[in-house]
Design a protein around this motif. Structure first.
Motif, PDB file in Angstrom:
ATOM      1  N   LEU A 107      22.964  40.748  66.061  1.00  0.00           N
ATOM      2  CA  LEU A 107      22.976  41.859  67.289  1.00  0.00           C
ATOM      3  C   LEU A 107      24.566  41.977  67.867  1.00  0.00           C
ATOM      4  CD1 LEU A 107      21.731  42.621  69.957  1.00  0.00           C
ATOM      5  CD2 LEU A 107      22.325  40.149  70.581  1.00  0.00           C
ATOM      6  N   ILE A 108      24.867  41.468  66.960  1.00  0.00           N
ATOM      7  CA  ILE A 108      26.748  41.825  67.703  1.00  0.00           C
ATOM      8  C   ILE A 108      27.476  43.105  66.101  1.00  0.00           C
ATOM      9  CG2 ILE A 108      28.988  40.881  66.527  1.00  0.00           C
ATOM     10  CD1 ILE A 108      28.451  37.908  68.107  1.00  0.00           C
ATOM     11  N   THR A 109      26.502  42.773  65.101  1.00  0.00           N
ATOM     12  CA  THR A 109      27.048  43.514  63.934  1.00  0.00           C
ATOM     13  C   THR A 109      25.784  45.162  65.150  1.00  0.00           C
ATOM     14  OG1 THR A 109      26.477  42.619  62.547  1.00  0.00           O
ATOM     15  CG2 THR A 109      26.556  44.302  62.331  1.00  0.00           C
ATOM     16  N   GLU A 110      25.138  45.213  65.355  1.00  0.00           N
ATOM     17  CA  GLU A 110      23.905  46.309  66.060  1.00  0.00           C
ATOM     18  C   GLU A 110      24.888  46.968  66.937  1.00  0.00           C
ATOM     19  OE1 GLU A 110      20.007  45.549  66.496  1.00  0.00           O
ATOM     20  OE2 GLU A 110      19.861  44.740  64.750  1.00  0.00           O
ATOM     21  N   MET A 111      25.263  46.125  67.922  1.00  0.00           N
ATOM     22  CA  MET A 111      26.214  46.456  68.892  1.00  0.00           C
ATOM     23  C   MET A 111      27.206  47.168  68.478  1.00  0.00           C
ATOM     24  SD  MET A 111      24.639  43.514  71.777  1.00  0.00           S
ATOM     25  CE  MET A 111      26.466  43.385  73.241  1.00  0.00           C
ATOM     26  N   ALA A 132      36.970  49.673  74.608  1.00  0.00           N
ATOM     27  CA  ALA A 132      36.646  49.918  72.830  1.00  0.00           C
ATOM     28  C   ALA A 132      36.776  49.340  71.966  1.00  0.00           C
ATOM     29  CB  ALA A 132      35.175  51.415  72.991  1.00  0.00           C
ATOM     30  N   ARG A 133      37.612  50.727  71.823  1.00  0.00           N
ATOM     31  CA  ARG A 133      38.743  50.566  70.476  1.00  0.00           C
ATOM     32  C   ARG A 133      39.007  49.206  70.135  1.00  0.00           C
ATOM     33  NH1 ARG A 133      42.715  54.896  69.057  1.00  0.00           N
ATOM     34  NH2 ARG A 133      42.610  53.754  67.334  1.00  0.00           N
ATOM     35  N   ALA A 134      39.714  48.303  71.678  1.00  0.00           N
ATOM     36  CA  ALA A 134      40.185  46.992  71.227  1.00  0.00           C
ATOM     37  C   ALA A 134      39.179  46.529  71.116  1.00  0.00           C
ATOM     38  CB  ALA A 134      41.364  46.544  72.084  1.00  0.00           C
ATOM     39  N   ALA A 135      37.629  46.340  71.317  1.00  0.00           N
ATOM     40  CA  ALA A 135      37.246  45.314  71.045  1.00  0.00           C
ATOM     41  C   ALA A 135      36.105  45.230  69.729  1.00  0.00           C
ATOM     42  CB  ALA A 135      35.621  44.905  71.948  1.00  0.00           C
ATOM     43  N   ALA A 140      35.618  43.244  64.518  1.00  0.00           N
ATOM     44  CA  ALA A 140      35.792  43.848  63.383  1.00  0.00           C
ATOM     45  C   ALA A 140      36.925  42.951  62.431  1.00  0.00           C
ATOM     46  CB  ALA A 140      36.150  44.994  62.778  1.00  0.00           C
ATOM     47  N   GLY A 141      37.967  42.083  63.448  1.00  0.00           N
ATOM     48  CA  GLY A 141      38.518  40.764  62.890  1.00  0.00           C
ATOM     49  C   GLY A 141      37.616  39.718  62.646  1.00  0.00           C
TER      50      GLY A 141
END
Length: 144
Positions: A107-111, A132-135, A140-141
């Motif tokens: 779910l996290i990957t899809e979001m 959004a870019r920070a999230a 990704a990290g």
């Protein structure tokens, strides 16, 4: 223990090398909880996330705990020179490289993918765009 003791060194109380135990404690190791039939995930070939089901656990000749996993989808290693592409359906690797599979990861990957799509078309001058870019960077990290 007397304050004059010096564990691991010459000690006036012990008349030579100190025989008292050191009070320092080091916690080291890996917490592994795997069982046969459990769904697991693993990062493998070129960072690709791999999922599968544990089919066996064993200890190798170096006393390392190893896991035999039947993969949900084969890993495909592309053709290299004269060698044809290779499909791998089972994976045998050290247990510490695997972690329990959690549907929330999917779910996290899809979001995250959806958020990346929104950022591509969003107004770049807003606070929300920066958030959004920070999230995306943070997620990704943590998913790496």
């Amino acid at each position: 223990m007397s304050a004059l003791h010096t564990p691991g060194r010459a000690c006036g109380e012990c008349e030579g090398f100190c025989l008292q135990p050191a009070e320092r404690r080091v916690d080291a190791g890996t917490d592994i909880s795997l069982r046969i039939g459990q769904r697991v995930r693993h990062r493998d070939y070129k960072g690709q996330r791999v999922t599968g089901t544990v089919r066996g656990l064993s200890v190798d000749e170096e006393n390392a705990l190893m896991v035999d996993v039947a993969l949900d989808a084969p890993l495909i290693i592309p053709a290299i020179g004269e060698f044809p592409p290779t499909s791998i359906y089972r994976q045998y690797a050290p247990a510490h490289e695997f972690s329990p599979f959690d549907d929330r990861d999917e779910l996290i990957t899809e979001m995250l993918d959806a958020l990346k799509g929104v950022v591509r078309v969003a107004d770049r001058s807003t606070v929300e765009f920066d958030a959004a870019r920070a999230a995306i960077a943070k997620a990704a990290g943590s998913l790496a």
